[in-house]
Motif scaffolding. Structure first.
Motif, PDB file in Angstrom:
ATOM      1  N   THR A 185      27.962  51.848  51.230  1.00  0.00           N
ATOM      2  CA  THR A 185      28.112  52.457  50.261  1.00  0.00           C
ATOM      3  C   THR A 185      29.640  52.000  49.354  1.00  0.00           C
ATOM      4  O   THR A 185      30.357  51.038  48.606  1.00  0.00           O
ATOM      5  N   MET A 186      30.507  52.794  50.254  1.00  0.00           N
ATOM      6  CA  MET A 186      32.654  52.660  49.876  1.00  0.00           C
ATOM      7  C   MET A 186      32.709  50.912  50.292  1.00  0.00           C
ATOM      8  O   MET A 186      33.584  50.669  50.045  1.00  0.00           O
ATOM      9  N   SER A 187      32.009  50.325  51.389  1.00  0.00           N
ATOM     10  CA  SER A 187      33.360  49.252  51.581  1.00  0.00           C
ATOM     11  C   SER A 187      32.259  48.131  50.343  1.00  0.00           C
ATOM     12  O   SER A 187      33.034  47.261  50.089  1.00  0.00           O
ATOM     13  N   THR A 188      31.512  49.143  49.983  1.00  0.00           N
ATOM     14  CA  THR A 188      30.894  47.452  49.595  1.00  0.00           C
ATOM     15  C   THR A 188      31.376  47.536  47.601  1.00  0.00           C
ATOM     16  O   THR A 188      31.732  47.039  47.745  1.00  0.00           O
ATOM     17  N   VAL A 189      31.546  48.774  47.666  1.00  0.00           N
ATOM     18  CA  VAL A 189      32.367  48.751  46.372  1.00  0.00           C
ATOM     19  C   VAL A 189      33.836  48.954  46.166  1.00  0.00           C
ATOM     20  O   VAL A 189      34.073  47.790  45.681  1.00  0.00           O
ATOM     21  N   LEU A 190      34.441  48.908  46.953  1.00  0.00           N
ATOM     22  CA  LEU A 190      36.154  48.542  47.617  1.00  0.00           C
ATOM     23  C   LEU A 190      36.072  47.302  47.533  1.00  0.00           C
ATOM     24  O   LEU A 190      36.470  46.509  46.938  1.00  0.00           O
ATOM     25  N   VAL A 191      35.502  46.287  48.409  1.00  0.00           N
ATOM     26  CA  VAL A 191      35.624  45.030  49.197  1.00  0.00           C
ATOM     27  C   VAL A 191      35.444  44.319  47.569  1.00  0.00           C
ATOM     28  O   VAL A 191      35.801  43.595  47.109  1.00  0.00           O
ATOM     29  N   GLY A 192      33.409  44.389  47.070  1.00  0.00           N
ATOM     30  CA  GLY A 192      33.168  44.146  46.123  1.00  0.00           C
ATOM     31  C   GLY A 192      34.340  43.897  44.457  1.00  0.00           C
ATOM     32  O   GLY A 192      34.376  42.986  43.731  1.00  0.00           O
ATOM     33  N   THR A 193      34.510  44.445  44.409  1.00  0.00           N
ATOM     34  CA  THR A 193      35.196  45.583  43.045  1.00  0.00           C
ATOM     35  C   THR A 193      36.982  44.634  42.858  1.00  0.00           C
ATOM     36  O   THR A 193      37.539  43.718  42.484  1.00  0.00           O
ATOM     37  N   THR A 194      37.459  44.682  44.278  1.00  0.00           N
ATOM     38  CA  THR A 194      38.747  44.090  45.035  1.00  0.00           C
ATOM     39  C   THR A 194      38.948  42.855  44.711  1.00  0.00           C
ATOM     40  O   THR A 194      39.389  42.074  43.814  1.00  0.00           O
ATOM     41  N   VAL A 195      37.878  41.972  44.556  1.00  0.00           N
ATOM     42  CA  VAL A 195      37.557  40.462  44.935  1.00  0.00           C
ATOM     43  C   VAL A 195      36.848  39.997  43.959  1.00  0.00           C
ATOM     44  O   VAL A 195      37.097  38.485  44.078  1.00  0.00           O
ATOM     45  N   ARG A 196      36.502  40.126  43.325  1.00  0.00           N
ATOM     46  CA  ARG A 196      35.503  40.204  41.954  1.00  0.00           C
ATOM     47  C   ARG A 196      36.637  39.002  40.974  1.00  0.00           C
ATOM     48  O   ARG A 196      36.198  38.118  40.860  1.00  0.00           O
ATOM     49  N   PRO A 197      37.829  39.362  40.612  1.00  0.00           N
ATOM     50  CA  PRO A 197      38.365  38.784  39.441  1.00  0.00           C
ATOM     51  C   PRO A 197      38.605  37.217  40.710  1.00  0.00           C
ATOM     52  O   PRO A 197      39.223  36.136  40.026  1.00  0.00           O
ATOM     53  N   LEU A 198      39.533  37.529  42.070  1.00  0.00           N
ATOM     54  CA  LEU A 198      40.004  36.496  42.367  1.00  0.00           C
ATOM     55  C   LEU A 198      39.590  35.309  42.519  1.00  0.00           C
ATOM     56  O   LEU A 198      39.092  34.218  42.762  1.00  0.00           O
ATOM     57  N   ALA A 199      38.544  36.004  43.257  1.00  0.00           N
ATOM     58  CA  ALA A 199      36.965  34.793  43.784  1.00  0.00           C
ATOM     59  C   ALA A 199      36.724  33.930  42.581  1.00  0.00           C
ATOM     60  O   ALA A 199      36.318  33.112  42.250  1.00  0.00           O
ATOM     61  N   ASP A 200      36.462  34.768  41.377  1.00  0.00           N
ATOM     62  CA  ASP A 200      36.061  34.170  39.800  1.00  0.00           C
ATOM     63  C   ASP A 200      37.404  33.207  39.382  1.00  0.00           C
ATOM     64  O   ASP A 200      36.280  31.866  38.889  1.00  0.00           O
ATOM     65  N   LYS A 201      37.827  33.911  39.341  1.00  0.00           N
ATOM     66  CA  LYS A 201      38.854  32.768  39.336  1.00  0.00           C
ATOM     67  C   LYS A 201      39.134  31.807  40.291  1.00  0.00           C
ATOM     68  O   LYS A 201      39.216  30.575  39.591  1.00  0.00           O
ATOM     69  N   ALA A 202      38.566  31.462  41.296  1.00  0.00           N
ATOM     70  CA  ALA A 202      39.080  30.598  42.527  1.00  0.00           C
ATOM     71  C   ALA A 202      37.641  29.765  42.708  1.00  0.00           C
ATOM     72  O   ALA A 202      37.629  28.921  43.081  1.00  0.00           O
ATOM     73  N   SER A 203      36.216  29.982  41.463  1.00  0.00           N
ATOM     74  CA  SER A 203      35.276  29.327  40.841  1.00  0.00           C
ATOM     75  C   SER A 203      34.491  29.674  42.610  1.00  0.00           C
ATOM     76  O   SER A 203      33.514  28.627  43.287  1.00  0.00           O
ATOM     77  N   VAL A 204      34.149  30.508  43.371  1.00  0.00           N
ATOM     78  CA  VAL A 204      33.872  30.925  44.272  1.00  0.00           C
ATOM     79  C   VAL A 204      31.556  31.216  43.771  1.00  0.00           C
ATOM     80  O   VAL A 204      32.104  32.098  43.356  1.00  0.00           O
ATOM     81  N   SER A 205      30.718  30.718  44.355  1.00  0.00           N
ATOM     82  CA  SER A 205      29.764  30.954  43.926  1.00  0.00           C
ATOM     83  C   SER A 205      29.028  32.541  43.937  1.00  0.00           C
ATOM     84  O   SER A 205      29.908  33.273  44.970  1.00  0.00           O
ATOM     85  N   HIS A 206      29.012  33.325  42.920  1.00  0.00           N
ATOM     86  CA  HIS A 206      27.986  34.752  42.968  1.00  0.00           C
ATOM     87  C   HIS A 206      27.393  35.383  44.223  1.00  0.00           C
ATOM     88  O   HIS A 206      27.368  36.431  44.861  1.00  0.00           O
ATOM     89  N   GLU A 207      26.704  33.935  44.585  1.00  0.00           N
ATOM     90  CA  GLU A 207      25.934  34.355  46.092  1.00  0.00           C
ATOM     91  C   GLU A 207      26.696  34.039  47.270  1.00  0.00           C
ATOM     92  O   GLU A 207      26.086  34.633  47.764  1.00  0.00           O
TER      93      GLU A 207
END
Length: 577
Positions: free
Chosen positions: A221-243
């Protein structure tokens, strides 16, 4: 589309009613099959001269024990019983003076898989995880004769220490942190900074995500939460699909932990793999050495991480048609979710609402994040396990103090915190139900039944794949890899040794290492792909993906990796064992 959805709902209702009727029948008419469960601890002599062991840093003294053949909880005596045994546990001594703790467990044969089957079937039919999970809980509770669902099932499970910790971490700490970052604009500032200096488009955003997944190799859970939380803003900005993002986050978290095992896994698992008479598993040091020597055979973990790297480099040939479709949709339309998706992340966490007189700065993201990582690493070194609550609690407090220090009003800070709680409340409910159904599935013995079907007459080269398939099913049905380890390792390792001896293998240690790796990796696969797993839910939640879209899109590449791993395990034992 509406007619199809209504038809699926009618089918789902029919499935639930049939499942409930079956549960009533099982409770009234199907006899429990009792199974001996043995637990090996590192026993030492206490200051009082009595045998003792450590549990949660507390010394537990063993004051009495009985010969194994006299125990009411031995398999021979359990086979004679129809009523539940009166003892919950008993220490026994075998012929070699080995102390073992026996506990009784039971299963309803194939019926034990019913709650998991109902849950997964309804998830696939309705795409609505709360209803599906609650239905599985109801069916499982009825099987156990617990008709007072609130007082006897839900509240006792919510009152457990582990469940309360999940609520604290994922509802208050994680939700609050995301909410404050959204209110201060810290997450958006981080995305702008990364886009300016490192991220040039979807590919580089995914590569950064993959690298972070490798960096945070603690797993779970820690790795999942930490990575997901960190990259979500930049991935959305770069138009990477959520899947794509949820797959990369999920498929690097636990798989990499089985390959770079400098974490809590070896200490936990070594206690489960003691086999009497096997020299290379005799002591804790031997078992830890065996764990690390088996890492080169973690073929699924290695292939899963390679698969996410290929996707990060925009090589989608091995990713399955759903991820390819999501990649094409995001690239051509900019839509990050499918048209019918219901992302777990709520609207409150998808848009910044920064006060007009407040200027966000990227350090408001980096300083709490570095604090989070530092506390997690230091506590892992000191205590042997990362203190996740301390890490996220410090990050939340730092974010709040920085915002207040920069002049944001307390009202706005509290508003951001509250929006964060609202943003993750649905996912937290899903997590709670997933924990409850995992507990019920373990209690009714689905994993015990599956493992009990194996026998020593199997051809040796077939055992690794059978263990892989069995642990995949157990972990997929219960939503936990560590719970699967507790069920499978104490049964699978003695079975593997018995096959070594009965079939005269020339390289038994290698064969045992391969069997060990199949249990380890099969459990990771099942946990990773299960819609009731906490890591699956959190991967979808932190990346903003629809849960069932994540599950369905991830199964294809994960199954490809699992299939290739199965072939490699079979070839390894055929050639070298």
């Amino acid at each position: 589309m509406k007619l199809i959805s209504e038809r699926h709902n009618h089918v789902a209702l029919f499935v639930f009613v049939i499942g409930l009727c079956c549960a009533l029948y099982i409770n009234k008419n199907v006899e429990k099959t009792w199974v001996e469960q043995s637990y090996i601890y590192n026993i030492y002599t206490s200051d009082s001269g009595l045998p003792a062991y450590k549990y949660k840093d507390q010394e537990i003294v063993i004051t009495n024990s009985v010969p194994y053949h006299e125990s009411l909880l031995s398999q021979e005596n359990l086979n004679k019983r129809q009523l539940p045994p009166q003892l919950e546990q008993q220490w026994v001594v075998d012929d070699k003076q080995q102390l073992t703790l026996l506990k009784p467990a039971f299963h309803f044969s194939l019926w034990s898989l019913l709650p998991a089957f109902i849950t997964i079937a309804l998830c696939l039919l309705t795409r609505e995880p709360i209803t599906a999970l609650f239905s599985g809980v109801v069916v499982g509770a009825v099987m156990l004769g617990e008709y007072n669902l609130t007082d006897n099932v839900i509240i006792p499970n919510l009152a457990k220490e582990g469940t309360a910790a999940i609520l604290l971490l994922y509802l208050w700490l994680l939700g609050g942190l995301l909410g404050v970052w959204t209110k201060t604009g810290a997450a958006q500032a981080f995305a702008d900074y990364m886009t300016k200096h490192f991220v040039r488009g979807p590919r580089s955003a995914k590569v950064v995500t993959w690298l972070l997944g490798i960096l945070f190799f603690q797993g779970g859970t820690m790795s999942t939460v930490l990575v997901g939380t960190t990259v979500r803003p930049l991935a959305d900005k770069a138009s990477v699909s959520h899947e794509e993002m949820s797959y990369i986050v999920d498929s690097t978290a636990s798989p990499i932990a089985s390959v770079i095992a400098l974490n809590a896994w070896p200490a936990y698992i070594q206690a489960l793999i003691f086999v009497p008479g096997v020299a290379f598993l005799a002591t804790e040091t031997d078992r830890l050495k065996f764990f690390f020597s088996s890492i080169p055979f973690s073929f699924y973990g290695i292939l899963a991480v390679v698969g996410t790297l290929l996707l990060s480099l925009n090589i989608t040939k091995f990713s399955g048609k759903r991820i390819r479709a999501a990649h094409h949709r995001a690239a051509t339309t900019g839509e990050l979710d499918a048209s019918n998706a219901t992302p777990l992340s709520a609207k409150e966490l998808q848009h910044c609402n920064v006060p007009e007189d407040y200027n966000p700065h990227v350090l408001e993201f980096f300083i709490p994040l570095l604090s989070l990582i530092a506390i997690a690493v230091v506590t892992f070194i000191v205590y042997g396990s990362p203190q996740i609550n301390w890490a996220f609690g410090s990050a939340l407090l730092l974010s709040i103090f920085i915002a207040l220090g920069k002049g944001m009003s307390l009202v706005n800070v509290v508003d951001g915190f509250g929006n964060g709680l609202k943003g993750v409340v649905v996912a937290s409910v899903i997590l709670m139900l997933a924990v409850i159904i995992g507990t019920i599935s373990k209690e009714i013995g689905g994993g015990l039944f599956l493992v009990s079907q194996l026998g020593t007459q199997l051809p040796f080269w077939l055992l690794p794949v059978i263990l892989q398939l069995m642990t995949m099913v157990i972990a997929f049905s219960t939503g936990t890899s560590w719970g699967t380890y507790a069920i499978a390792f104490p049964l699978a390792m003695p079975l593997a040794w018995a096959i070594c001896e009965s079939q005269g293998l020339t390289n038994p240690e290698l064969f045992m290492a391969v069997c060990f790796a199949t249990v380890l990796n099969g459990s990771v696969y099942g946990d990773q792909c299960s819609p009731i797993s906490d890591t699956t839910i959190l991967s979808a939640m932190t990346t903003g993906c629809d849960l069932m879209d994540h599950v369905k899109s991830q199964i294809a590449p994960a199954s490809l990796a699992a299939g290739l791993a199965a072939m490699l395990w079979t070839l390894t034992v055929l050639v070298f064992a």
